[in-house]
Design an enzyme around this catalytic site. Structure first.
Site, PDB file in Angstrom:
ATOM      1  CG  ASP A   1      -1.929  -1.077   1.253  1.00 12.25           C
ATOM      2  OD1 ASP A   1      -2.261  -1.587   0.169  1.00 12.25           O
ATOM      3  OD2 ASP A   1      -2.392  -1.434   2.352  1.00 12.25           O
ATOM      4  CG  MET A   2       0.668   6.125  -0.920  1.00 11.03           C
ATOM      5  SD  MET A   2      -0.573   7.334  -1.453  1.00 11.03           S
ATOM      6  CE  MET A   2       0.342   8.858  -1.301  1.00 11.03           C
TER       7      MET A   2
END
Length: 303
Positions: free
Chosen positions: A134-135
Site C-alpha cells: 500500500d502507498m
C-alpha cells in the site's frame, strides 16, 4: 551471468523441447510458447521450432528478450536498492509512495524510479512487480527484471520457502504471544476499498508473533500465508488491535500526532532465486517514524 538460461537434458527419453522445458525444467507453457515463437530457444547452438526434439545430454539455451518497452516514464528518484542481479531487484520503499502508476498517480511512483534506475544502468528491462505494498506501507518490494524470473517467482510464491514478514505496531495488548488468524476477508461494497472479516470472503491466513509489549501498544511480527488486500490491517482490527495510524481500520485521526500513516513495514523477504534456487534472505529496519512511535509508547508506559 549471460541473459540466458542453460539446461543440460537429463531425460532418457526423446521428447519435444517444449515438453522437456515444461515438464523437466518447470517453465510455464506461456513462457515456452513465446520463446519458441520469437526464436529464442536453441538446442546444441541451433535454433529450434515446436517440432524440435531433445535427447539426453543435449544443451538447451533459452535467451531473454534483448529489449522490452513499458508505458511508464522513467523519473530520477532516490530509491533504496537492497539487492540486485540480472534477474531481480529488491527495493526498500519509503512510506507515502505509490508502487505503480495509476490514473490518480501517473508520476512519482516507485515504478517510475525503478525504470530510471534500469535506464541509468543500461538495462532495457521493464518493471515486473512480484510483490506490492500500500502507498503508506514501507518496506521490501520484489521486482523481476525479465519474463523468466517473474514466472519463476510467481510460481514459487505459494511454496513454504517463500516468506514475507512484516512488523506492525498495534493498539492494545495482544492476548496471545503467537497465533494464527484464519479468517475470510470480504469486500462488502464494490465502490469501497474497505474489507471486513466475513464468511462470504476468501480464506485468509496470517501468522503473528509478539515481539515487544509496550503497555498501550504491541510490536508484532506478521507472516502472510495468503495475500489479500489489506489482509494484515483487517485481521489485526478483527482482534481489536488495529494498527497505529490506520485511517481506514483504526484511529487514524486520533493517532495523527504520533504517526501519519499505518505503522506497518515489510521488513523481511526470503525467496528462492529464480535462476539458481539459492535461498536469498533480506531484511530492512523499521523507518524513523515507527521507531519514534515505539519510543513514545514505551515512555508513556513508564510515566
Amino acid at each position: 551471468m549471460d541473459n540466458k538460461l542453460i539446461f543440460k537434458v537429463c531425460s532418457k527419453e526423446k521428447m519435444l523441447v517444449k515438453d522437456y522445458l515444461k515438464q523437466n525444467e518447470d517453465l510455464s507453457s506461456r513462457f515456452v510458447r513465446k520463446s519458441l515463437r520469437e526464436g529464442r530457444i536453441f538446442v546444441n547452438s541451433k535454433k529450434t521450432n515446436k517440432k524440435t526434439k531433445v535427447v539426453k545430454d543435449d544443451i538447451v539455451e533459452v535467451y531473454m528478450p534483448l529489449e522490452e518497452h513499458q508505458n511508464i516514464e522513467p523519473q530520477k528518484m532516490d530509491i533504496d536498492v537492497v539487492y540486485e542481479d540480472v534477474d531481480i531487484v529488491v527495493v526498500n520503499k519509503r512510506p507515502g509512495i505509490v508502487v505503480h502508476p495509476t490514473k490518480s498517480y501517473p508520476y512519482n511512483t516507485l515504478s517510475n524510479g525503478v525504470l530510471y534506475h534500469f535506464k541509468e544502468n543500461g538495462e532495457k528491462c521493464i518493471v515486473r512487480l512480484v510483490s506490492r505494498l500500500d502507498m503508506d506501507t514501507s518496506g521490501l518490494i520484489l521486482i523481476a527484471k525479465n519474463q523468466f524470473s517473474h514466472m519463476a517467482l510467481a510460481r514459487d510464491m505459494d511454496k513454504e520457502i517463500f516468506k514475507k514478514k512484516y512488523i506492525a505496531i498495534v493498539h492494545g495488548n495482544i492476548e496471545k504471544d503467537e497465533d494464527v488468524i484464519d479468517a475470510p476477508i470480504y469486500r462488502k461494497e464494490d465502490d469501497s476499498i474497505k474489507r471486513v472479516v466475513d464468511s462470504r470472503g476468501q480464506r485468509s491466513i496470517t501468522r503473528y508473533k509478539v515481539i515487544e509489549r509496550l503497555g498501550e501498544g504491541t510490536v508484532v511480527e506478521l507472516t502472510l500465508e495468503t495475500g489479500r488486500t489489506h489482509q494484515i490491517r483487517v485481521h489485526m482490527e478483527s482482534l481489536g488491535n488495529a494498527l497505529y495510524g490506520d485511517s481506514l481500520y483504526g484511529k487514524g485521526e486520533e493517532d495523527s500526532h504520533l504517526i501519519k500513516r499505518q505503522a506497518l513495514h515489510a521488513y523481511k523477504l526470503q525467496i528462492p532465486h529464480p535462476r539458481t534456487g539459492e535461498i536469498i534472505s533480506l531484511e530492512s529496519d523499521i523507518p524513523k517514524d515507527m521507531k519514534e512511535l515505539k519510543n513514545y509508547i514505551k515512555e508513556k508506559k513508564t510515566e
